[in-house]
Design an enzyme around this catalytic site. Structure first.
Site, PDB file in Angstrom:
ATOM      1  N   GLY A  63       0.184  -0.882  -0.103  1.00 47.63           N
ATOM      2  CA  GLY A  63       0.071  -0.011   0.136  1.00 47.63           C
ATOM      3  C   GLY A  63       0.890   1.247   0.387  1.00 47.63           C
ATOM      4  O   GLY A  63       1.770   0.724   0.739  1.00 47.63           O
ATOM      5  N   CYS A  90       4.975  -6.427   1.626  1.00 50.18           N
ATOM      6  CA  CYS A  90       5.344  -4.895   1.437  1.00 50.18           C
ATOM      7  C   CYS A  90       4.703  -3.936   3.067  1.00 50.18           C
ATOM      8  O   CYS A  90       5.379  -4.339   3.887  1.00 50.18           O
ATOM      9  CB  CYS A  90       5.481  -3.650  -0.291  1.00 50.18           C
ATOM     10  SG  CYS A  90       6.220  -2.815   0.274  1.00 50.18           S
ATOM     11  N   TYR A  91       3.855  -3.344   2.312  1.00 50.69           N
ATOM     12  CA  TYR A  91       3.145  -2.042   3.710  1.00 50.69           C
ATOM     13  C   TYR A  91       2.862  -3.735   4.463  1.00 50.69           C
ATOM     14  O   TYR A  91       2.666  -3.878   5.799  1.00 50.69           O
ATOM     15  CB  TYR A  91       1.798  -1.631   3.198  1.00 50.69           C
ATOM     16  CG  TYR A  91       1.817  -0.535   4.311  1.00 50.69           C
ATOM     17  CD1 TYR A  91       1.907   0.218   4.603  1.00 50.69           C
ATOM     18  CD2 TYR A  91       0.262  -0.978   4.771  1.00 50.69           C
ATOM     19  CE1 TYR A  91       1.442   1.171   5.780  1.00 50.69           C
ATOM     20  CE2 TYR A  91      -0.822  -0.313   5.571  1.00 50.69           C
ATOM     21  CZ  TYR A  91       0.300   0.608   5.914  1.00 50.69           C
ATOM     22  OH  TYR A  91       0.050   1.161   6.808  1.00 50.69           O
ATOM     23  N   HIS A 185       8.051  -7.849  -3.833  1.00 48.59           N
ATOM     24  CA  HIS A 185       6.478  -8.610  -4.154  1.00 48.59           C
ATOM     25  C   HIS A 185       6.695  -9.672  -5.461  1.00 48.59           C
ATOM     26  O   HIS A 185       6.979  -9.935  -6.537  1.00 48.59           O
ATOM     27  CB  HIS A 185       6.040  -7.270  -5.668  1.00 48.59           C
ATOM     28  CG  HIS A 185       5.816  -6.174  -4.349  1.00 48.59           C
ATOM     29  ND1 HIS A 185       4.779  -5.519  -4.604  1.00 48.59           N
ATOM     30  CD2 HIS A 185       6.835  -4.682  -4.362  1.00 48.59           C
ATOM     31  CE1 HIS A 185       4.798  -4.289  -3.763  1.00 48.59           C
ATOM     32  NE2 HIS A 185       5.897  -4.139  -3.439  1.00 48.59           N
ATOM     33  N   GLU A 187       4.069 -11.138  -6.631  1.00 49.67           N
ATOM     34  CA  GLU A 187       3.311 -11.344  -7.231  1.00 49.67           C
ATOM     35  C   GLU A 187       3.521 -10.543  -8.548  1.00 49.67           C
ATOM     36  O   GLU A 187       3.075 -10.596 -10.529  1.00 49.67           O
ATOM     37  CB  GLU A 187       1.990  -9.981  -6.794  1.00 49.67           C
ATOM     38  CG  GLU A 187       2.102  -9.382  -6.636  1.00 49.67           C
ATOM     39  CD  GLU A 187       2.492  -8.565  -5.851  1.00 49.67           C
ATOM     40  OE1 GLU A 187       3.465  -9.183  -5.239  1.00 49.67           O
ATOM     41  OE2 GLU A 187       2.640  -8.076  -5.147  1.00 49.67           O
ATOM     42  N   SER A 239     -23.659  -5.999 -25.917  1.00 49.27           N
ATOM     43  CA  SER A 239     -22.634  -5.204 -26.295  1.00 49.27           C
ATOM     44  C   SER A 239     -22.260  -4.996 -27.269  1.00 49.27           C
ATOM     45  O   SER A 239     -21.348  -4.766 -27.967  1.00 49.27           O
ATOM     46  CB  SER A 239     -22.197  -4.407 -24.895  1.00 49.27           C
ATOM     47  OG  SER A 239     -20.668  -4.527 -24.972  1.00 49.27           O
ATOM     48  N   GLY A 240     -21.459  -6.248 -27.370  1.00 48.84           N
ATOM     49  CA  GLY A 240     -20.435  -7.219 -27.990  1.00 48.84           C
ATOM     50  C   GLY A 240     -19.037  -7.079 -27.416  1.00 48.84           C
ATOM     51  O   GLY A 240     -18.358  -8.222 -27.822  1.00 48.84           O
ATOM     52  N   GLY A 241     -18.769  -7.194 -26.189  1.00 51.56           N
ATOM     53  CA  GLY A 241     -18.273  -6.553 -25.859  1.00 51.56           C
ATOM     54  C   GLY A 241     -17.793  -8.053 -25.098  1.00 51.56           C
ATOM     55  O   GLY A 241     -18.612  -9.116 -24.906  1.00 51.56           O
ATOM     56  N   VAL A 242     -16.461  -8.324 -24.389  1.00 57.11           N
ATOM     57  CA  VAL A 242     -16.413  -9.804 -24.113  1.00 57.11           C
ATOM     58  C   VAL A 242     -17.013 -10.037 -22.325  1.00 57.11           C
ATOM     59  O   VAL A 242     -17.521 -11.062 -22.729  1.00 57.11           O
ATOM     60  CB  VAL A 242     -14.681  -9.528 -23.409  1.00 57.11           C
ATOM     61  CG1 VAL A 242     -14.436 -11.667 -22.818  1.00 57.11           C
ATOM     62  CG2 VAL A 242     -13.548  -9.312 -24.518  1.00 57.11           C
ATOM     63  N   ASP A 243     -17.342  -8.706 -22.089  1.00 58.41           N
ATOM     64  CA  ASP A 243     -18.302  -9.700 -20.565  1.00 58.41           C
ATOM     65  C   ASP A 243     -19.396  -9.908 -20.830  1.00 58.41           C
ATOM     66  O   ASP A 243     -19.985 -10.559 -20.607  1.00 58.41           O
ATOM     67  CB  ASP A 243     -18.188  -8.602 -19.233  1.00 58.41           C
ATOM     68  CG  ASP A 243     -16.856  -8.159 -19.398  1.00 58.41           C
ATOM     69  OD1 ASP A 243     -15.529  -8.985 -20.022  1.00 58.41           O
ATOM     70  OD2 ASP A 243     -15.842  -6.693 -18.535  1.00 58.41           O
ATOM     71  N   SER A 244     -20.546  -9.280 -21.665  1.00 59.25           N
ATOM     72  CA  SER A 244     -21.532  -9.341 -21.705  1.00 59.25           C
ATOM     73  C   SER A 244     -22.057 -10.550 -22.952  1.00 59.25           C
ATOM     74  O   SER A 244     -22.930 -11.631 -23.196  1.00 59.25           O
ATOM     75  CB  SER A 244     -22.094  -8.161 -22.108  1.00 59.25           C
ATOM     76  OG  SER A 244     -22.731  -7.546 -23.833  1.00 59.25           O
ATOM     77  N   SER A 245     -20.924 -10.793 -24.059  1.00 61.72           N
ATOM     78  CA  SER A 245     -21.140 -11.713 -24.939  1.00 61.72           C
ATOM     79  C   SER A 245     -20.810 -13.057 -24.232  1.00 61.72           C
ATOM     80  O   SER A 245     -21.792 -13.730 -24.211  1.00 61.72           O
ATOM     81  CB  SER A 245     -20.020 -11.557 -25.763  1.00 61.72           C
ATOM     82  OG  SER A 245     -20.408 -10.640 -26.004  1.00 61.72           O
ATOM     83  N   LYS A 385     -10.992 -10.709 -16.084  1.00 62.94           N
ATOM     84  CA  LYS A 385     -11.308 -11.060 -17.315  1.00 62.94           C
ATOM     85  C   LYS A 385      -9.970 -12.271 -17.626  1.00 62.94           C
ATOM     86  O   LYS A 385     -11.167 -12.616 -18.737  1.00 62.94           O
ATOM     87  CB  LYS A 385     -10.276  -9.047 -17.667  1.00 62.94           C
ATOM     88  CG  LYS A 385     -10.522  -8.961 -19.173  1.00 62.94           C
ATOM     89  CD  LYS A 385     -12.429  -8.126 -18.979  1.00 62.94           C
ATOM     90  CE  LYS A 385     -12.168  -7.861 -20.098  1.00 62.94           C
ATOM     91  NZ  LYS A 385     -13.446  -6.728 -20.189  1.00 62.94           N
TER      92      LYS A 385
END
Ligand code: XMP
Length: 529
Positions: A63, A90-91, A185, A187, A239-245, A385
């Site tokens: 952080g 880290c923090y 880190h 990650e 919408s044709g985007g990844v998520d809604s499709s 995603k």
């Protein structure tokens, strides 16, 4: 009790408590990539929520604050006494050490970037990391640091596990209480062997089974959707985007024609978008889509409006009006499906102390109004995603849909600077299609995180044949980014840029000049408005 996504989670779960690091989502993703389910909660979430989650282990993120100041974020002391392993990064490590009686100071030498560390002893946390990545000296590692404070004294029971030139305690641990801390880190990919360290924590210290996979998500989600929805009807704004499709495909797999997908052609879409969405979802998938041609309505609503925020609001509102009208034409609709994904959930949760500044008011087709009085169905709300893409692939969506660049809700409306006109949208659509086509042809499309054209409503002088031209300007923008919070402009080979510019000027009437946007975010944003 009704089944819910939470009740279906695997037994092994890691809780990431977020102290505001830019890498928090990366930590959770790395854990999931290692096959263990993880969730991110703000650091000050209630103890009830933490206990209810029943974590197999807790990771405290980094952080921006300093524990050397009195009123900065702290982890609830109960978390350190829960009897489950804790890894502070880290923090996260600094606050754990300070809260348990150790000391942290503001260091004279700050460490940023690649840093060599020397391991001390044989902690199981590092067992796999050093075997595979140790080079000649198995106790040396190359890690990524990003800190100004450092630990200078350990609490009772803790041991030093690694040191660097500027950090006497680059890694620490109390094996008895199963509390560990890393100043660096693990990650980020720059920490060589970082993934192995996280895996060591998950498998050898938290004893997690590693069976979190997207195909198991699909099966359990389909069951949950069926049970939740019963015989009711569901609507979804596609919408044709990844998520809604992906969301539509998953729900369609579960309940078939009980789902009605509505696609609104705003006139602000990319070339052939409406047709290609319809083709891929209805022809290939068998799903029926209600396509609403609302182009004129959007252009009328936007007439004379130049301010970006006003444009965004008008586009959002018009969209909602149309969607509501369409929904009212259907009977028996009880559910509104949305392609909300995990980063949306995290971002809207925030911490109780956070005050975010509105840079742009985002319009998502998902953000539909409560007045519709529909219940929400959000089957992707636990997924990142890349996991959504994986689900899409497994459901059989075409690679073009699954891997495409993000496209903002207001579409070309925020890529035509100032007042939006139908004529401008036409020119922009063509220029944008040429740009993307050339990127694909040159194998550059997937190297860009997002690429698009912007219409500049200014005229410049040119010469076409023997005639003087006085035409509009197109700016091309391509960025590379991990999280879209920061981004740098993509270095497209100059010959490719030149060829694209020539094609646009030759093939798009009304455009005689093309420029390339080389700004980073910050200070610029990715979209121009
Ligand atoms: P900016 O321009 O803020 O964009 O750097 C970051 C990312 O968000 C997308 N974007 C939006 N997406 N509705 C969306 O769904 C919006 O209103 C919106 N505005 C920007 C942008 O395309 C980029 O990927």
């Amino acid at each position: 009790m009704a089944r819910s996504f939470e009740s279906e989670l695997p037994q092994a779960r890691i809780l990431v408590l977020d102290f505001g690091s830019q890498y928090t989502q990366l930590i959770a993703r790395r854990v999931r990539e290692a096959g263990v389910y993880s969730a991110i909660y703000p650091f000050d979430v209630s103890l009830d929520a933490i206990f209810q989650f029943q974590p197999s282990g807790v990771i405290l993120s980094g952080g921006p604050a300093t524990v050397t100041e009195k009123f900065t974020a702290r982890v609830a002391p109960e978390v350190l006494k829960m009897g489950v392993p804790v890894l502070g990064i880290c923090y996260g490590m600094q606050t754990m050490v300070a809260q348990l009686g150790g000391k942290v100071e503001n260091a004279l030498v700050h460490e940023y970037g690649h840093t060599p560390i020397q391991l001390i002893g044989n902690c199981e946390l590092f067992a796999n990391a050093t075997q595979k990545h140790g080079g000649h000296d198995a106790s040396a590692m190359d890690v990524w640091m990003s800190h100004g404070d450092r630990v200078i004294e350990l609490p009772d029971g803790f041991e030093r596990l690694a040191e660097s030139a500027a950090s006497p305690y680059a890694a620490v641990g109390d094996a008895k209480r199963q509390l560990y801390g890393l100043q660096f880190h693990p990650e980020v990919t720059h920490t060589v062997g970082g993934t192995n360290i996280l895996q060591g924590f998950l498998r050898d210290i938290c004893h997690c089974s590693t069976n979190w996979q997207t195909d198991s998500i699909i099966e359990s989600q389909i069951d949950i959707i069926r049970e939740t929805v019963g015989q009711d009807r569901v609507i979804l704004a596609l919408s044709g985007g990844v998520d809604s499709s992906v969301c539509a495909a998953l729900i369609y797999r579960a309940i078939g024609d009980q789902l009605t997908s509505i696609f609104v052609d705003t006139g602000l879409l990319r070339l052939h978008e409406a047709k290609s969405v319809q083709q891929s979802m209805s022809n290939e998938f068998g799903m029926d889509i209600n396509v609403v041609d609302a182009q004129d309505r959007f252009f009328d609503a936007l007439e004379g409006v130049a301010d970006p925020e006003s444009k965004r609001k008008i586009i959002g509102r018009t969209f909602i009006d149309i969607f509501q009208e369409e929904a009212q034409k259907l009977s028996g609709v009880k559910w509104l499906a949305q392609g909300t994904i995990y980063p949306d959930v995290i971002e809207s949760a925030g911490t109780s102390t956070e005050k975010a500044k509105v840079i742009k008011s985002h319009h998502n087709v998902g953000g539909l109004p409560e007045t519709m009085q529909l219940e929400l169905l959000e089957p992707l709300r636990e997924l990142f995603k890349d996991e959504v893409r994986e689900v899409g692939r497994e459901l059989g969506l075409s690679p073009e849909i699954v891997n495409r660049h993000p496209f903002p809700g207001p579409g070309l409306g925020v890529r035509i600077l100032g007042e939006v006109k139908k004529e401008y949208a036409g020119m922009l659509r063509l220029a944008d299609a040429i740009f993307l086509e050339e990127l694909v042809r040159n194998d550059l499309y997937y190297e860009a995180s997002q690429a698009f054209a912007v219409f500049l409503p200014i005229k410049s002088v040119g010469v076409v044949g023997d005639n003087r031209a006085y035409d509009y300007v197109i700016s091309l923008r391509a960025v590379q980014t991990q999280d879209f919070m920061t981004a740098r402009c993509m270095r497209i080979p100059f010959e490719v840029l030149e060829a694209i510019a020539t094609r646009i000027a030759n093939e798009v009437p009304g455009i005689s000049r093309v420029v390339y946007d080389v700004s980073s975010k910050p200070p610029a944003t990715i979209e121009w408005e």
